[in-house]
Design a protein around this motif. Sequence first.
Motif, PDB file in Angstrom:
ATOM      1  N   LEU A  57      16.086  33.652   4.447  1.00 17.53           N
ATOM      2  CA  LEU A  57      15.131  34.757   4.434  1.00 17.53           C
ATOM      3  C   LEU A  57      15.686  35.967   3.686  1.00 17.53           C
ATOM      4  CD1 LEU A  57      13.737  34.745   8.104  1.00 17.53           C
ATOM      5  CD2 LEU A  57      12.663  33.798   6.062  1.00 17.53           C
ATOM      6  N   GLY A  58      16.989  36.229   3.897  1.00 19.38           N
ATOM      7  CA  GLY A  58      17.603  37.382   3.250  1.00 19.38           C
ATOM      8  C   GLY A  58      17.652  37.268   1.738  1.00 19.38           C
ATOM      9  N   ARG A  59      17.809  36.052   1.236  1.00 19.78           N
ATOM     10  CA  ARG A  59      17.815  35.842  -0.217  1.00 19.78           C
ATOM     11  C   ARG A  59      16.391  35.885  -0.776  1.00 19.78           C
ATOM     12  NH1 ARG A  59      22.391  33.372  -2.439  1.00 19.78           N
ATOM     13  NH2 ARG A  59      24.231  34.038  -1.243  1.00 19.78           N
ATOM     14  N   ALA A  60      15.446  35.284  -0.064  1.00 20.08           N
ATOM     15  CA  ALA A  60      14.073  35.193  -0.576  1.00 20.08           C
ATOM     16  C   ALA A  60      13.308  36.507  -0.420  1.00 20.08           C
ATOM     17  CB  ALA A  60      13.328  34.069   0.137  1.00 20.08           C
ATOM     18  N   PHE A  61      13.552  37.195   0.702  1.00 14.78           N
ATOM     19  CA  PHE A  61      12.827  38.437   0.984  1.00 14.78           C
ATOM     20  C   PHE A  61      13.823  39.482   1.503  1.00 14.78           C
ATOM     21  CE2 PHE A  61       9.991  34.815   1.904  1.00 14.78           C
ATOM     22  CZ  PHE A  61       9.056  35.019   0.899  1.00 14.78           C
ATOM     23  N   PRO A  62      14.654  40.017   0.616  1.00 10.89           N
ATOM     24  CA  PRO A  62      15.760  40.878   1.037  1.00 10.89           C
ATOM     25  C   PRO A  62      15.347  42.155   1.761  1.00 10.89           C
ATOM     26  CG  PRO A  62      15.473  40.914  -1.355  1.00 10.89           C
ATOM     27  CD  PRO A  62      14.614  39.815  -0.841  1.00 10.89           C
ATOM     28  N   ASN A  63      14.133  42.598   1.599  1.00 14.57           N
ATOM     29  CA  ASN A  63      13.699  43.843   2.238  1.00 14.57           C
ATOM     30  C   ASN A  63      13.054  43.637   3.596  1.00 14.57           C
ATOM     31  OD1 ASN A  63      14.525  45.422  -0.018  1.00 14.57           O
ATOM     32  ND2 ASN A  63      12.615  44.914  -1.076  1.00 14.57           N
ATOM     33  N   ASP A  64      12.877  42.389   3.999  1.00 16.33           N
ATOM     34  CA  ASP A  64      12.205  42.114   5.275  1.00 16.33           C
ATOM     35  C   ASP A  64      13.189  42.157   6.441  1.00 16.33           C
ATOM     36  OD1 ASP A  64       9.921  41.728   3.837  1.00 16.33           O
ATOM     37  OD2 ASP A  64       9.758  39.569   4.221  1.00 16.33           O
ATOM     38  N   PRO A  65      12.914  42.939   7.479  1.00 13.13           N
ATOM     39  CA  PRO A  65      13.749  42.879   8.689  1.00 13.13           C
ATOM     40  C   PRO A  65      13.494  41.596   9.470  1.00 13.13           C
ATOM     41  CG  PRO A  65      11.932  44.408   9.000  1.00 13.13           C
ATOM     42  CD  PRO A  65      11.867  43.963   7.572  1.00 13.13           C
ATOM     43  N   ILE A  66      14.472  41.225  10.288  1.00 12.62           N
ATOM     44  CA  ILE A  66      14.387  40.016  11.103  1.00 12.62           C
ATOM     45  C   ILE A  66      14.661  40.378  12.555  1.00 12.62           C
ATOM     46  CG2 ILE A  66      15.300  37.694  11.493  1.00 12.62           C
ATOM     47  CD1 ILE A  66      16.277  37.766   8.545  1.00 12.62           C
ATOM     48  N   VAL A  67      13.790  39.958  13.443  1.00 14.21           N
ATOM     49  CA  VAL A  67      13.980  40.155  14.877  1.00 14.21           C
ATOM     50  C   VAL A  67      14.446  38.820  15.440  1.00 14.21           C
ATOM     51  CG1 VAL A  67      12.929  40.907  17.042  1.00 14.21           C
ATOM     52  CG2 VAL A  67      12.102  41.832  14.865  1.00 14.21           C
ATOM     53  N   GLY A  68      15.755  38.697  15.668  1.00 12.18           N
ATOM     54  CA  GLY A  68      16.327  37.441  16.130  1.00 12.18           C
ATOM     55  C   GLY A  68      16.887  37.560  17.531  1.00 12.18           C
ATOM     56  N   GLU A  69      17.131  36.422  18.149  1.00 12.97           N
ATOM     57  CA  GLU A  69      17.617  36.427  19.533  1.00 12.97           C
ATOM     58  C   GLU A  69      19.105  36.746  19.611  1.00 12.97           C
ATOM     59  OE1 GLU A  69      16.929  33.846  23.585  1.00 12.97           O
ATOM     60  OE2 GLU A  69      17.025  32.772  21.704  1.00 12.97           O
ATOM     61  N   GLU A  70      19.867  36.434  18.574  1.00  8.72           N
ATOM     62  CA  GLU A  70      21.324  36.545  18.647  1.00  8.72           C
ATOM     63  C   GLU A  70      21.854  37.690  17.796  1.00  8.72           C
ATOM     64  OE1 GLU A  70      22.527  34.644  20.805  1.00  8.72           O
ATOM     65  OE2 GLU A  70      20.953  33.130  20.965  1.00  8.72           O
ATOM     66  N   ASP A  71      23.055  38.198  18.175  1.00 15.68           N
ATOM     67  CA  ASP A  71      23.830  39.051  17.278  1.00 15.68           C
ATOM     68  C   ASP A  71      25.286  38.608  17.359  1.00 15.68           C
ATOM     69  OD1 ASP A  71      25.559  40.924  19.025  1.00 15.68           O
ATOM     70  OD2 ASP A  71      23.571  41.193  19.912  1.00 15.68           O
ATOM     71  N   ALA A  72      26.079  39.026  16.386  1.00 18.05           N
ATOM     72  CA  ALA A  72      27.416  38.456  16.204  1.00 18.05           C
ATOM     73  C   ALA A  72      28.528  39.239  16.903  1.00 18.05           C
ATOM     74  CB  ALA A  72      27.719  38.350  14.711  1.00 18.05           C
ATOM     75  N   ALA A  73      28.184  40.175  17.765  1.00 18.37           N
ATOM     76  CA  ALA A  73      29.214  41.012  18.393  1.00 18.37           C
ATOM     77  C   ALA A  73      30.280  40.181  19.109  1.00 18.37           C
ATOM     78  CB  ALA A  73      28.554  41.987  19.363  1.00 18.37           C
ATOM     79  N   ASP A  74      29.848  39.155  19.850  1.00 19.18           N
ATOM     80  CA  ASP A  74      30.790  38.345  20.627  1.00 19.18           C
ATOM     81  C   ASP A  74      31.595  37.370  19.763  1.00 19.18           C
ATOM     82  OD1 ASP A  74      29.965  39.592  22.929  1.00 19.18           O
ATOM     83  OD2 ASP A  74      28.503  38.039  23.452  1.00 19.18           O
ATOM     84  N   LEU A  75      31.273  37.271  18.486  1.00 15.91           N
ATOM     85  CA  LEU A  75      31.970  36.343  17.602  1.00 15.91           C
ATOM     86  C   LEU A  75      33.100  37.003  16.815  1.00 15.91           C
ATOM     87  CD1 LEU A  75      28.951  34.380  16.060  1.00 15.91           C
ATOM     88  CD2 LEU A  75      30.365  33.742  18.020  1.00 15.91           C
ATOM     89  N   ARG A  76      33.218  38.308  16.921  1.00 15.81           N
ATOM     90  CA  ARG A  76      34.139  39.018  16.037  1.00 15.81           C
ATOM     91  C   ARG A  76      35.551  39.176  16.596  1.00 15.81           C
ATOM     92  NH1 ARG A  76      31.469  41.227  11.703  1.00 15.81           N
ATOM     93  NH2 ARG A  76      29.198  41.309  11.868  1.00 15.81           N
ATOM     94  N   GLY A  77      35.761  38.985  17.886  1.00 19.19           N
ATOM     95  CA  GLY A  77      37.078  39.180  18.479  1.00 19.19           C
ATOM     96  C   GLY A  77      37.989  37.968  18.339  1.00 19.19           C
ATOM     97  N   ASP A  78      39.270  38.159  18.636  1.00 15.28           N
ATOM     98  CA  ASP A  78      40.249  37.065  18.552  1.00 15.28           C
ATOM     99  C   ASP A  78      39.924  35.930  19.519  1.00 15.28           C
ATOM    100  OD1 ASP A  78      41.607  38.457  16.627  1.00 15.28           O
ATOM    101  OD2 ASP A  78      43.092  39.309  18.006  1.00 15.28           O
TER     102      ASP A  78
END
Length: 356
Positions: A57-78
């Motif tokens: 979606l980001g490549r095809a429609f770069p200006n469109d926001p996405i409302v998704g269920e997940e975010d990557a906060a918990d994936l960034r730590g050691d």
Amino acid sequence: MSYAAEKQVAIAAVRRACILTSSVFNNLVKNETLTKEDASPVTVGDFAAQAVVNTILGRAFPNDPIVGEEDAADLRGDAATALRTRIVELANATLTAKLEAGEKEEWGLGPSGQQTTEQLLNIIDKGKHEGKAERMWTLDPIDGTKGFLRGEQYAVCLSLIVKTEGRTRVQLGVIGCPNLPSDLSNPSSPRGGIFVAVRGEGAYELPLHDPFSAPGRRLSIPKLTTDNLNLLESVEKAHSKLSFNEVVAKELGITKPPTRMDSQAKYAALARGDGGVYLRMPTGTGYREKIWDHAPGSLLVEEAGGKVTDSRGEDLRFDLGRDLGENYGVIVAGEGVHSSVLDAVKRALAKEKQGQ
């Protein structure tokens, strides 16, 4: 307006996400690399599928926001290193697979589609949008997590919501159902389909692995009466007040047992005539349904000749943020019986209030 480009992109994104989630099940759940009680397979599948869909979606429609269920906060730590590595591997394997019919390299697909870890984490985080925009996508990468773990029904759900002429409505809905039998009465029938609807253009079921090969089967809800209805409802009691559904069934004189399945596969099943009514009443006070749980399915049913409201008969609101606001419950039925179902729900609510 036509949403032909958006439809093509959305079908391709959902197809790739379905292949990814099926691979997660076969390799992590079915072969018991991780136990079925462990949430890790769902976590891996959720994040990796969201990374794939958001990339496309980001490549095809770069200006469109996405409302998704997940975010990557918990994936960034050691502490998440192993999980993060697995998600990145799966997402990249899916993105870099050879181009199939209907797909384009500029969507981030094919051998050149490799992404770095940071790029994929950032694209997962694109799903954190607040849910208020003139035009936005909603995504649930694995709807029906327990069904997924059981090898039963789950769905990859994507929709496009647009504000036109002062009204915010779902304009495109795509639901991928990897495990849904083509004939619900025959569990051994071929499984897997992509269900797609564009407002004003009807609803269709496409083959999961080759969705661009033909127009697909147009869906139409049969003209049912209360004499031959049965309920579609959730498997998990925590997701919907099943005891309330029993009262509604009695009010309608329904004698057939309910058909129970997880996820928005219920919307897909109802749109093609499997069952007549889908009820989802809240199990507790203060609960608000999320827009990604109903946006694509509601349009699919409407375009197949059905009607979707809350328990008060009001339209579902997709313009208030990440949830449906004050909408209470969801009633989905064929146009011809919806008013009867709504009246039965109101009677059941009155009895509940009186303590009967």
